[in-house]
Design an enzyme around this catalytic site. Structure first.
Site, PDB file in Angstrom:
ATOM      1  N   ALA A 221       0.768  -1.170  -0.061  1.00  0.00           N
ATOM      2  CA  ALA A 221       0.034  -0.088  -0.102  1.00  0.00           C
ATOM      3  C   ALA A 221       0.997   1.106   0.250  1.00  0.00           C
ATOM      4  O   ALA A 221       1.743   1.278   0.600  1.00  0.00           O
ATOM      5  CB  ALA A 221      -0.666  -0.108   1.255  1.00  0.00           C
ATOM      6  N   PRO A 222       0.493   2.277  -0.735  1.00  0.00           N
ATOM      7  CA  PRO A 222      -0.869   2.609  -1.383  1.00  0.00           C
ATOM      8  C   PRO A 222      -0.742   1.791  -2.871  1.00  0.00           C
ATOM      9  O   PRO A 222      -1.829   2.120  -3.618  1.00  0.00           O
ATOM     10  CB  PRO A 222      -0.841   3.883  -1.600  1.00  0.00           C
ATOM     11  CG  PRO A 222       0.321   4.541  -1.400  1.00  0.00           C
ATOM     12  CD  PRO A 222       1.318   3.552  -0.596  1.00  0.00           C
ATOM     13  N   GLY A 223       0.488   1.114  -3.184  1.00  0.00           N
ATOM     14  CA  GLY A 223       0.081   0.713  -4.444  1.00  0.00           C
ATOM     15  C   GLY A 223       0.847   1.113  -5.689  1.00  0.00           C
ATOM     16  O   GLY A 223       0.718   0.676  -6.755  1.00  0.00           O
TER      17      GLY A 223
ATOM     18  N   LYS B 100       3.909   0.922  -6.513  1.00  0.00           N
ATOM     19  CA  LYS B 100       5.104  -0.008  -7.214  1.00  0.00           C
ATOM     20  C   LYS B 100       4.009  -1.225  -7.678  1.00  0.00           C
ATOM     21  O   LYS B 100       4.249  -2.187  -8.821  1.00  0.00           O
ATOM     22  CB  LYS B 100       5.879  -0.767  -6.220  1.00  0.00           C
ATOM     23  CG  LYS B 100       6.934   0.559  -5.804  1.00  0.00           C
ATOM     24  CD  LYS B 100       7.869   0.248  -4.849  1.00  0.00           C
ATOM     25  CE  LYS B 100       8.392   1.743  -4.549  1.00  0.00           C
ATOM     26  NZ  LYS B 100       7.539   2.191  -3.264  1.00  0.00           N
TER      27      LYS B 100
ATOM     28  N   ASP C 190      -0.655  -6.188   2.475  1.00  0.00           N
ATOM     29  CA  ASP C 190      -0.357  -4.965   3.755  1.00  0.00           C
ATOM     30  C   ASP C 190      -1.168  -5.170   4.637  1.00  0.00           C
ATOM     31  O   ASP C 190      -2.185  -5.679   4.724  1.00  0.00           O
ATOM     32  CB  ASP C 190      -0.665  -3.710   2.798  1.00  0.00           C
ATOM     33  CG  ASP C 190      -0.009  -2.226   3.420  1.00  0.00           C
ATOM     34  OD1 ASP C 190       1.007  -2.125   2.816  1.00  0.00           O
ATOM     35  OD2 ASP C 190      -0.261  -2.208   4.581  1.00  0.00           O
TER      36      ASP C 190
ATOM     37  N   ASP D  71      -0.217  -9.607   7.899  1.00  0.00           N
ATOM     38  CA  ASP D  71       1.215  -9.368   8.202  1.00  0.00           C
ATOM     39  C   ASP D  71       1.940 -10.311   7.347  1.00  0.00           C
ATOM     40  O   ASP D  71       1.804 -11.464   7.404  1.00  0.00           O
ATOM     41  CB  ASP D  71       1.437  -9.612   9.598  1.00  0.00           C
ATOM     42  CG  ASP D  71       2.793  -9.727  10.158  1.00  0.00           C
ATOM     43  OD1 ASP D  71       3.914  -9.342   9.406  1.00  0.00           O
ATOM     44  OD2 ASP D  71       3.007  -9.878  11.476  1.00  0.00           O
TER      45      ASP D  71
ATOM     46  N   CYS E 140      12.817   3.597   1.451  1.00  0.00           N
ATOM     47  CA  CYS E 140      12.992   5.032   1.170  1.00  0.00           C
ATOM     48  C   CYS E 140      13.783   5.611   2.199  1.00  0.00           C
ATOM     49  O   CYS E 140      13.467   6.820   2.682  1.00  0.00           O
ATOM     50  CB  CYS E 140      11.583   5.659   0.788  1.00  0.00           C
ATOM     51  SG  CYS E 140      10.333   5.656   2.006  1.00  0.00           S
TER      52      CYS E 140
HETATM   53  C1  LIG Z   1       6.936   2.014   2.163  1.00  0.00           C
HETATM   54  S1  LIG Z   1       5.232   1.674   2.313  1.00  0.00           S
HETATM   55  C2  LIG Z   1       4.894   0.805   0.899  1.00  0.00           C
HETATM   56  C3  LIG Z   1       4.817   1.551  -0.149  1.00  0.00           C
HETATM   57  C4  LIG Z   1       4.242   0.649  -1.406  1.00  0.00           C
HETATM   58  N1  LIG Z   1       5.081  -0.461  -1.935  1.00  0.00           N
HETATM   59  C5  LIG Z   1       3.841   1.647  -2.812  1.00  0.00           C
HETATM   60  O1  LIG Z   1       4.853   1.611  -3.680  1.00  0.00           O
HETATM   61  O2  LIG Z   1       2.768   2.268  -2.843  1.00  0.00           O
HETATM   62  C6  LIG Z   1       5.374   0.201   3.373  1.00  0.00           C
HETATM   63  C7  LIG Z   1       4.064  -0.327   3.697  1.00  0.00           C
HETATM   64  O3  LIG Z   1       4.238  -1.561   4.436  1.00  0.00           O
HETATM   65  C8  LIG Z   1       3.122  -1.854   5.178  1.00  0.00           C
HETATM   66  N2  LIG Z   1       3.476  -2.787   6.250  1.00  0.00           N
HETATM   67  C9  LIG Z   1       4.362  -2.425   7.630  1.00  0.00           C
HETATM   68  N3  LIG Z   1       4.337  -3.604   8.318  1.00  0.00           N
HETATM   69  C10 LIG Z   1       3.977  -4.823   7.389  1.00  0.00           C
HETATM   70  C11 LIG Z   1       3.937  -6.181   7.669  1.00  0.00           C
HETATM   71  N4  LIG Z   1       3.997  -6.761   8.658  1.00  0.00           N
HETATM   72  N5  LIG Z   1       3.268  -6.913   6.761  1.00  0.00           N
HETATM   73  C12 LIG Z   1       2.547  -6.257   5.483  1.00  0.00           C
HETATM   74  N6  LIG Z   1       2.760  -4.914   5.268  1.00  0.00           N
HETATM   75  C13 LIG Z   1       3.551  -3.979   6.197  1.00  0.00           C
HETATM   76  C14 LIG Z   1       2.663  -0.311   5.873  1.00  0.00           C
HETATM   77  O4  LIG Z   1       1.402  -0.479   6.206  1.00  0.00           O
HETATM   78  C15 LIG Z   1       2.864   0.374   4.473  1.00  0.00           C
HETATM   79  O5  LIG Z   1       1.927   0.512   3.735  1.00  0.00           O
END
Ligand SMILES: C[S@@+](CC[C@H](N)C(=O)[O-])C[C@H]1O[C@@H](n2cnc3c(N)ncnc32)[C@H](O)[C@@H]1O
Length: 431
Positions: free
Chosen positions: A251-253, A255, A271, A297, A369
């Protein structure tokens, strides 16, 4: 009477600093309360005063004989908003002064009128001397400044300076619809000034930000807003038709969409945050592509994995966001030093668990990031030391800083955000 723009900005700062709320959360709610013609100035005040918060706060302490009482923090924030306008914006001084003082009156803080008047007038007169030798000129929190100095003795000042500049608006061309050159030609016809990005083969920097709906093909999903560094994730993972792919923290998607635009793959996107996962759905629906979405998770394999291994895994791990401060200046205020240790633990666990879902011969891209080694190269060095079946693949990316493993990008004013990439290959037979 409509809400004062300056008061709304001060209240936003107050909610962020005192209650730890993010700008992403606060700004949309405030925009609803303001007239549409106030929106750009409100955003300029909020982003700017957040970007320079620590320096503004230092200036306020130099201007005030004694600190403003805790229960009157809103007035303190109004003072910062006033100083910011006089210091950094081209607003006429009399408007900055009068309107900021009036905002105190509007918020029933009549008592603050002489205080704001006197301090802002003094700043107007003594601006040069007061700002000449500020301790916190770079406006970074002490803990982060210390970490950056340690990690980048030759680059930390540049990093702080770059992080206080606005990044360019960057687009990703959906290669299912257009080549980049074809979209550039369309943009040219519409008089949009833009140029191809240096690294991402589908990226375009706009010369000036534009509303998304003014971009040719935005509503039809032919173009998306995404920083060049973020675009490198799908580029480096290089997915191929027919592959089974995991986007573990989706999220938010942004990639997720890019992966789906790149090839006909079977994609699972996870997510942990169910609410954020709905944004993935919205984003995919705009580009007209689909993945299997699950809120869970990613590290708890029993919750979601059927045991079928992936050809490619993207772990865009939750991180401090220290590489994207120029786009999210509230990170400087909301993050604390202790978060880094906690995040490093989460990242280590996700990397460890998700490695077992990669096919022998498959690959995993670990990306963040962040620009802090604890979240990046330190993680990967440690991981490689503990996993004989993992090897690091070379990435053909230019970078300003050497790094023990993977590639660390620092934010570049006309270019990409700060980002980290490590592409891990799983050896076909364990050794
Ligand atoms: C850096 S952001 C991702 C951005 C996304 N890949 C994009 O390009 O839009 C990190 C994401 O990891 C999620 N997150 C954190 N811990 C997590 C877990 N244990 N399992 C799955 N998702 C997790 C967060 O909710 C957040 O949306």
């Amino acid at each position: 009477m409509s809400l004062s723009t300056r008061l709304a900005a001060a209240d936003t700062l107050y909610q962020m600093v005192e209650h730890g709320r993010s700008l992403n959360d606060l700004i949309p709610a405030n925009l609803e309360k303001l007239d549409i013609d106030q929106h750009p100035f409100y955003q300029q005040l909020v982003y700017g005063a957040t970007r320079y918060y620590f320096a503004l706060d230092e200036i306020a302490s130099l201007l005030l004989e004694k600190p403003i009482k805790e229960k009157e923090r809103l007035v303190h924030m109004l003072l910062l908003v006033g100083v910011y306008q006089l210091w950094k914006l081209e607003v006429a001084d009399h408007a900055a002064l009068n309107e900021t003082v009036q905002a105190a009156v509007d918020s029933k803080k009549q008592w603050a009128k002489p205080l704001l008047n006197a301090t802002l007038r003094r700043f107007q007169r003594e601006k040069e001397q007061i700002t000449a030798d500020l301790r916190r000129r770079d406006s970074f929190p002490g803990w982060l400044n210390k970490r950056l100095r340690k990690a980048y003795p030759d680059h930390w000042q540049d990093i702080c300076q770059q992080s206080n500049q606005l990044g360019p608006m960057t687009l990703r061309v959906n290669q299912r619809h257009h080549t980049r050159d074809a979209w550039l030609a369309l943009a040219d016809e519409q008089g949009l000034e833009c140029q191809a990005t240096e690294y991402s083969p589908v990226g375009i920097h706009l010369a000036a930000p534009a509303p998304v709906f003014a971009l040719p093909g935005f509503e039809q999903g032919q173009i998306s807003v995404q920083d060049e560094a973020a675009q490198m994730c799908a580029t480096l993972l290089n997915v191929q038709d027919g592959e089974k792919v995991l986007d573990a923290c989706a999220a938010p998607g942004g990639k997720t969409g890019h992966l789906l635009e790149s090839a006909n793959i079977d994609l699972i996107a996870l997510d942990v945050d169910e609410r954020r996962l709905t944004r993935v759905e919205e984003n995919l629906s705009r580009i007209g592509l689909a993945a299997t979405l699950t809120a869970c998770d990613a590290g708890d394999l029993a919750q979601w994995w059927n045991g079928e291994a992936f050809d490619a895994v993207l772990l865009d791990a939750p991180c401090s966001g220290t590489g994207v401060i120029r786009r999210h200046p509230d990170i400087k205020l909301l993050r604390k030093s202790a978060d880094i240790t906690a995040l490093a633990k989460v990242q280590k666990n996700l990397l460890e668990k998700l490695w077992s879902t990669v096919k022998p011969g498959g690959r995993l891209l670990y990306a963040t990031c962040s620009i802090l080694p604890d979240e990046n190269s330190d993680q990967v060095v440690q991981f490689l030391a503990n996993h004989a079946d993992a090897e690091l693949l070379a990435l053909n990316l230019k970078t300003d800083v050497a790094c023990e493993a993977g590639v660390q990008w620092l934010p570049r004013s006309e270019g990409h955000d700060g980002f980290y990439f490590a592409l891990l290959h799983k050896k076909a037979t364990e050794q």
